[in-house]
Scaffold this motif. Structure first.
Motif, PDB file in Angstrom:
ATOM      1  N   HIS A 307       0.833  -1.187   0.000  1.00 50.18           N
ATOM      2  CA  HIS A 307       0.000   0.000   0.000  1.00 50.18           C
ATOM      3  C   HIS A 307       0.876   1.250   0.000  1.00 50.18           C
ATOM      4  CE1 HIS A 307      -3.963  -1.770   0.409  1.00 50.18           C
ATOM      5  NE2 HIS A 307      -3.505  -2.583   1.359  1.00 50.18           N
ATOM      6  N   ASP A 332      -5.915   2.799  -1.814  1.00 50.85           N
ATOM      7  CA  ASP A 332      -5.343   2.614  -3.142  1.00 50.85           C
ATOM      8  C   ASP A 332      -5.700   1.267  -3.760  1.00 50.85           C
ATOM      9  OD1 ASP A 332      -3.924   1.273  -1.248  1.00 50.85           O
ATOM     10  OD2 ASP A 332      -1.946   1.770  -2.026  1.00 50.85           O
ATOM     11  N   GLY A 333      -6.779   0.650  -3.295  1.00 55.56           N
ATOM     12  CA  GLY A 333      -7.215  -0.609  -3.860  1.00 55.56           C
ATOM     13  C   GLY A 333      -7.023  -1.773  -2.915  1.00 55.56           C
ATOM     14  N   ARG A 347      -1.932  -6.191  -7.145  1.00 57.73           N
ATOM     15  CA  ARG A 347      -2.847  -5.135  -6.739  1.00 57.73           C
ATOM     16  C   ARG A 347      -4.090  -5.162  -7.626  1.00 57.73           C
ATOM     17  NH1 ARG A 347      -1.771  -0.334  -4.204  1.00 57.73           N
ATOM     18  NH2 ARG A 347       0.453  -0.515  -4.718  1.00 57.73           N
ATOM     19  N   SER A 349      -6.974  -2.771  -8.863  1.00 52.30           N
ATOM     20  CA  SER A 349      -7.224  -1.322  -8.938  1.00 52.30           C
ATOM     21  C   SER A 349      -8.705  -1.029  -8.740  1.00 52.30           C
ATOM     22  CB  SER A 349      -6.742  -0.777 -10.286  1.00 52.30           C
ATOM     23  OG  SER A 349      -5.349  -0.996 -10.442  1.00 52.30           O
ATOM     24  N   THR A 350      -9.152  -1.170  -7.478  1.00 54.86           N
ATOM     25  CA  THR A 350     -10.564  -0.963  -7.154  1.00 54.86           C
ATOM     26  C   THR A 350     -10.830   0.413  -6.555  1.00 54.86           C
ATOM     27  OG1 THR A 350     -10.190  -2.011  -5.010  1.00 54.86           O
ATOM     28  CG2 THR A 350     -10.965  -3.419  -6.793  1.00 54.86           C
ATOM     29  N   GLY A 351      -9.801   1.274  -6.489  1.00 55.07           N
ATOM     30  CA  GLY A 351      -9.978   2.568  -5.847  1.00 55.07           C
ATOM     31  C   GLY A 351     -10.114   2.404  -4.342  1.00 55.07           C
TER      32      GLY A 351
END
Length: 371
Positions: A307, A332-333, A347, A349-351
Motif C-alpha cells: 500500500h 489505493d485498492g 494489486r 485497482s478498485t480505488g
C-alpha cells in the motif's frame, strides 16, 4: 497479535493516563468523569465496584502489581485555568476501600510501584521524588531533583529508579538516593521502561524514535526508527524479546529487541496501556475502549508492504481459508500476497476499498469500494 474477547467499555474517554492495570492485566482501575474510580476485572461481564473521588477528574492513575492499591492524581478545576486549577494526590487500598495517603498533587505524571509492591515513588509539589513505604504507610525518603519528571519506573529488583525528564533519562539508586547515570537524548522524553533483565532501558521521545540504552555500561544503541510522530509509551513484552511502542501517529508497533527489526505496525489501534508481567498479553486503549491482545510468542512475524505509505487509512485484512493468500483493502485498492512465496504480491485497482472477503476455497474475492 490477536484480540482476546470484546473491548472493555471505559464509560468515558479521559485519555490513557487515567487507566491502571495489575501486573497480570486481570484487574482494571479507571477514572470516571465525576472523579470516582471504577474497579473491575478484565474478564467479560466482570462486576464493577466504585470508589468516591473529589469534585474533579482523575488526571493520572497507576495500580500496584497486585491490583490492590492504586495511586492517582486528581485535577480540580479547569485544566486551562493555570491560576485556579489544583491537584490532589491519593493512594487507595482498593480491597478495603481505605484512603491510606493524601498529599497536594502536581500535574506531573511520574509515579510507579516497585515490583514487590513495597514502595511507591511519586513526584511531590516541589519536584522531588517521594519514596512512600506501602507497609509502614509513610514517606521514607526523597530523591532531590530539579526538573519535572514525565515518567519514572522502578527497576525489576526495585533497587533503582529510571526517570524520564526533559531530554534525558536518569538512573537513581534508591537506597543511597544518589544519581548514578544520565543518558542525554535528542528530544523530549515521554516514557521509559525497564527490560526484565534489569539492564536494558527503552525510552519514547518527541523525536519520533525509540531509544535503547544499557543502564550498567552506559552504552546506547541505534534508535528504532519508524513512527511519524512523538512516541509516548514504551514497554517490553514476550519475555523481553519485543519492544512495544505507541505514538501520536495512532500506531502501535512491535520491534525485535535483538536487531531492531519492525515486526508489526498496527494502525488506529490506540495507546499502549499495560503489558503483562507473566505472559504475552498487552492492553491497548483506544478512546473509551480497552482491548487485550495476545502476541504470538514463538510464531513467525512478517511485514507485507505494498500500500502507498502516505495513505494510512486501511480497510479489512483477510486470509483465505487454505492459508495461502492474504488480502488487504485500502485507499489505493486491494493488495494480494502469496504467503507461500514471500515478496509475491498483486494489486486490484478498485480505488478506495473498505473490505476484501474470500469466498470458501479462496478462488474468488468479494470487495466493497467507492466505484
Amino acid at each position: 497479535m490477536r484480540p482476546l474477547g470484546d473491548p472493555i467499555e471505559l464509560e468515558v474517554d479521559l485519555g490513557n493516563a487515567n487507566v491502571g492495570l495489575s501486573a497480570d492485566l486481570d484487574r482494571l482501575i479507571y477514572g470516571r468523569a465525576d472523579g470516582s474510580l471504577a474497579i473491575r476485572g478484565t474478564a467479560p461481564r466482570s462486576p464493577i465496584q466504585s470508589l468516591p473521588g473529589p469534585d474533579g477528574l482523575v488526571h493520572y492513575c497507576r495500580a500496584d502489581p497486585s491490583g490492590r492499591y492504586v495511586a492517582m492524581q486528581y485535577l480540580i478545576g479547569d485544566l486551562r485555568d493555570h491560576e485556579r486549577r489544583r491537584y490532589i494526590f491519593r493512594v487507595w487500598d482498593v480491597e478495603k476501600r481505605e484512603l491510606i495517603h493524601e498529599q497536594p498533587g502536581t500535574g506531573n505524571l511520574g509515579m510507579d510501584f516497585s515490583a514487590d509492591g513495597r514502595w511507591l515513588a511519586y513526584t511531590g509539589v516541589d519536584g522531588d521524588i517521594r519514596l512512600f513505604d506501602m507497609v509502614e504507610r509513610e514517606i521514607r525518603g526523597t530523591l532531590t531533583t530539579s526538573i519535572n519528571v514525565s515518567a519514572l519506573r522502578f527497576s525489576p529488583e526495585g533497587e533503582r529508579l529510571a526517570l524520564a525528564r526533559s531530554e534525558a533519562v536518569e538512573i537513581w539508586d534508591v537506597e543511597s538516593k544518589t544519581l548514578k547515570r544520565t543518558f542525554q537524548l535528542d528530544a523530549y522524553c515521554y516514557d521509559v521502561a525497564w527490560h526484565p533483565d534489569g539492564t536494558t532501558l527503552a525510552a519514547g521521545c518527541a523525536g519520533f524514535h525509540v531509544h535503547l540504552m544499557n543502564a550498567d555500561t552506559g552504552e546506547e544503541r541505534e534508535p528504532f526508527v519508524g513512527h511519524s510522530a512523538e512516541v509516548t509509551r514504551v514497554g517490553f513484552c514476550v519475555e523481553g524479546g519485543l519492544v512495544a511502542s505507541s505514538s501520536w501517529d495512532k500506531s502501535l508497533r512491535l520491534w525485535r529487541l535483538v536487531d531492531g527489526e519492525l515486526m508489526l505496525s498496527h494502525f488506529e489501534s490506540g495507546a499502549l496501556a499495560g503489558i503483562s508481567f507473566y505472559d504475552s498479553r498487552i492492553a491497548v486503549q483506544n478512546g473509551s475502549k480497552l482491548q487485550i491482545y495476545e502476541i504470538a510468542a514463538n510464531g513467525e512475524f512478517r511485514m507485507f508492504l505494498g500500500h502507498e505509505p502516505e495513505l494510512k487509512r486501511r480497510g479489512s485484512v483477510m486470509m483465505s481459508d487454505d492459508g495461502k493468500l492474504l488480502a488487504s483493502a485500502g485507499r489505493d485498492g486491494v493488495m494480494l500476497w502469496d504467503l507461500d512465496e514471500p515478496g509475491t504480491s498483486a494489486r486490484l485497482s478498485t480505488g478506495l476499498s473498505y473490505s476484501a472477503l474470500f469466498r470458501r476455497g479462496g478462488r474468488e474475492l468479494i470487495t466493497s469500494s467507492n466505484q
